[in-house]
Every structure is written in C-alpha cells, then in structure tokens.
Write an enzyme that holds these catalytic residues in place. Structure first.
Site, short mmCIF file in Angstrom:
data_model
loop_
_atom_site.label_atom_id
_atom_site.label_comp_id
_atom_site.label_asym_id
_atom_site.label_seq_id
_atom_site.Cartn_x
_atom_site.Cartn_y
_atom_site.Cartn_z
N ASP A 182 -20.25 -5.68 -5.41
CA ASP A 182 -20.08 -4.42 -6.16
C ASP A 182 -18.77 -4.35 -6.93
O ASP A 182 -18.26 -3.27 -7.19
CB ASP A 182 -20.18 -3.22 -5.21
CG ASP A 182 -21.58 -3.03 -4.67
OD1 ASP A 182 -22.54 -3.47 -5.33
OD2 ASP A 182 -21.73 -2.45 -3.58
N GLU A 183 -18.23 -5.50 -7.31
CA GLU A 183 -16.97 -5.50 -8.06
C GLU A 183 -17.10 -6.26 -9.37
O GLU A 183 -16.10 -6.64 -9.99
CB GLU A 183 -15.85 -6.11 -7.20
CG GLU A 183 -15.50 -5.28 -5.98
CD GLU A 183 -14.34 -5.85 -5.18
OE1 GLU A 183 -13.68 -6.78 -5.68
OE2 GLU A 183 -14.08 -5.36 -4.07
#
Length: 286
Positions: free
Chosen positions: A230-231
């Site tokens: 999620d980055e």
C-alpha cells in the site's frame, strides 16, 4: 465517448530534460504530416525529467512505420517511449475477493464503452461474483488461495497474464497480498484501490474504526502496486465529507462509491496513456 478514426495515435515519452526536445518531436510529426489534436508536457524540477504526451492524426502512415521512424529520435535523446493507436483497447485482468462494488462498476463502464479496455477475465479466490461476471460474457477464473497454495495461485495468475496477453492487472478489492516477485514482474501495470484510512485504521472493519474516531472525510486511493504494501506511487485520490450523524453502514456505502469512482478514473488514465512513473510519484496528464 466521441468516436475516433483508426489513424489517431498517442506518443508518450520520458527522458532527462534538455534543450530541443519539443522541437525534435514537432519536426518528426511535421515530416509525417501529423496533425496534433492534444499535447501536454511537464518538466519536473526535482528530478530534471521531461514528460510528454502527444495525440495526433496521421492518416497516411501506418503505426509500425511511425514506430520505426521514431526510433532515431528516441535514441538521439535517450527517451523511453511508447506509440500506440488511440483506439486500441488494453487487455485487462481484474482480480476480486468478497467485495464486488469495484468489479461491478468496471464491468458496467466497460459494457457502455467508457473505458478503453478489453477484459480478458476476472480472477477471484471466491466464487461470489462468478454469476455477475458471466452476465457480461467475461471469463471467470476461480483461483483459491491458502497459505499452502499461494505460490501456485500466483503462478496461475502470471500464466493468465502471459497467455491472455494482458496489458493491465486491476486489484478491484482483491484481499490477498501479492509476493514481491509477482509485484516486480507486473511493475507499472498493476493498479490497486484501498480506502484512505490506511494506515490509521488497519485490519477489520476500518469504517467502524473511523466512526468511533469521529472521522469527517471518507476517501479512497488508487496506486500502482509495488512490493511495499500500500505504498506504491499514487495515481488518484478523492474524498466525500461526512459528519456525526453518518452511521457506520452509511460510511461503508459512501466508501464503496468513492472507491469505485477513483479506481475507474485510474484505469481510464492508464489505458489512455496519461500516466508516467516519476520515481515514487505519478505524473498525470488528464
């Protein structure tokens, strides 16, 4: 969408910024009687990189001839580039688990012609949306995932990407973490959607956690997938405002609406060649 002829092309390129880049592209277009219908460029002062997207008509020249002739320009300026027909759809594979709002939205938008995609199939670790997928005449692949079968499931996924000539993979609320190896193999062509409460509200029932904390904005983020969970580089974000009267169930519905909207926008931009990776950021020509 406004119909376009088969002789409309999109040229995208990126390189280190230096003198003469626009002139080089313009001169090449003139030589091929190319008529520019849209052109955008960006010089990133932080990275000293140059990005350009040009949509043009060239009714007298075939795509392969254009590609061959641009090689010299690209080599002279050390460009990474792509030249495609504007109407050519992206072969797209959609992954989903138990939440079907994003899948349903993408299937409907595809059926109405507002997304430049050709859905090669839907992959899911559950059978919940097999019937929905079949109503759109899209192939459905049930690929169960457990701790012991996860490597085999990812091998099956990558096999589908190869055999179906997939250009783009979309995680439409696919609730499985992909391995670093798979993320790397699909680098730059796999998009994910998640609620913007991450990382503040991790784990189960994030909207209920947000309700308990009195959150005033509900949002969603679409990003490219990288090994860092999620980055990945952010493509698009949006929010809706709520207040103390909004119930957890209403928050869930509002969240689903914004998630579907943001993911569809990210898919549209990607398949119209409007996105450029600029290190950890995404340049968006909307």
């Amino acid at each position: 969408m406004t119909p376009r002829s088969g002789h409309v092309y999109v040229l995208t390129l990126a390189c280190d910024n230096h003198f003469g880049l626009v002139h080089a592209v313009s001169t090449w277009l003139v030589a091929h009687r190319g008529n520019i219908t849209d052109s955008q460029q960006f010089d990133d002062p932080a990275t000293q990189r140059f990005f350009m997207r040009v949509e043009f008509e060239a009714p007298d020249v075939a795509l392969e001839a254009l590609r061959s002739s641009f090689v010299g320009v690209a080599q002279a300026h050390a460009m990474s580039w792509q030249l495609v027909a504007a109407t050519a759809p992206y072969r797209t594979l959609i992954l989903v688990s138990k939440f079907g709002h994003c899948l349903n939205d993408l299937l409907f938008r595809h059926s109405t012609g507002v997304l430049n995609i050709d859905i090669a199939g839907v992959v899911s670790n559950h059978r919940d949306y097999e019937r929905l997928t079949s109503t759109y005449d899209v192939p459905f692949h049930h690929v169960p995932v457990t701790a012991s079968t996860k490597p085999a499931a990812e091998t099956r996924l990558l096999s589908l990407v190869e055999t179906e000539r997939v250009d783009l993979v979309v995680l439409a609320r696919y609730m499985q973490v992909l391995s670093d190896e798979t993320c790397s193999k699909l680098d730059g062509r796999i998009i994910n959607i998640h609620h913007s409460f991450l990382p503040s509200f991790k784990g189960a029932r994030p909207y209920h956690q947000a309700h308990d904390r009195g959150v005033k904005l509900i949002g969603a983020t679409a990003h490219y997938v990288t090994p860092a969970l999620d980055e990945g580089p952010i493509i698009e974000q949006d929010v809706v405002r709520i207040d103390h009267r909004t119930t957890p169930d209403e928050m869930v519905q509002a969240g689903r609406d914004v998630e579907a909207r943001v993911l569809a926008q990210a898919v549209r931009w990607h398949t119209e060649s409007r996105l450029f990776l600029d290190r950890s950021r995404v340049v968006v020509f909307d």
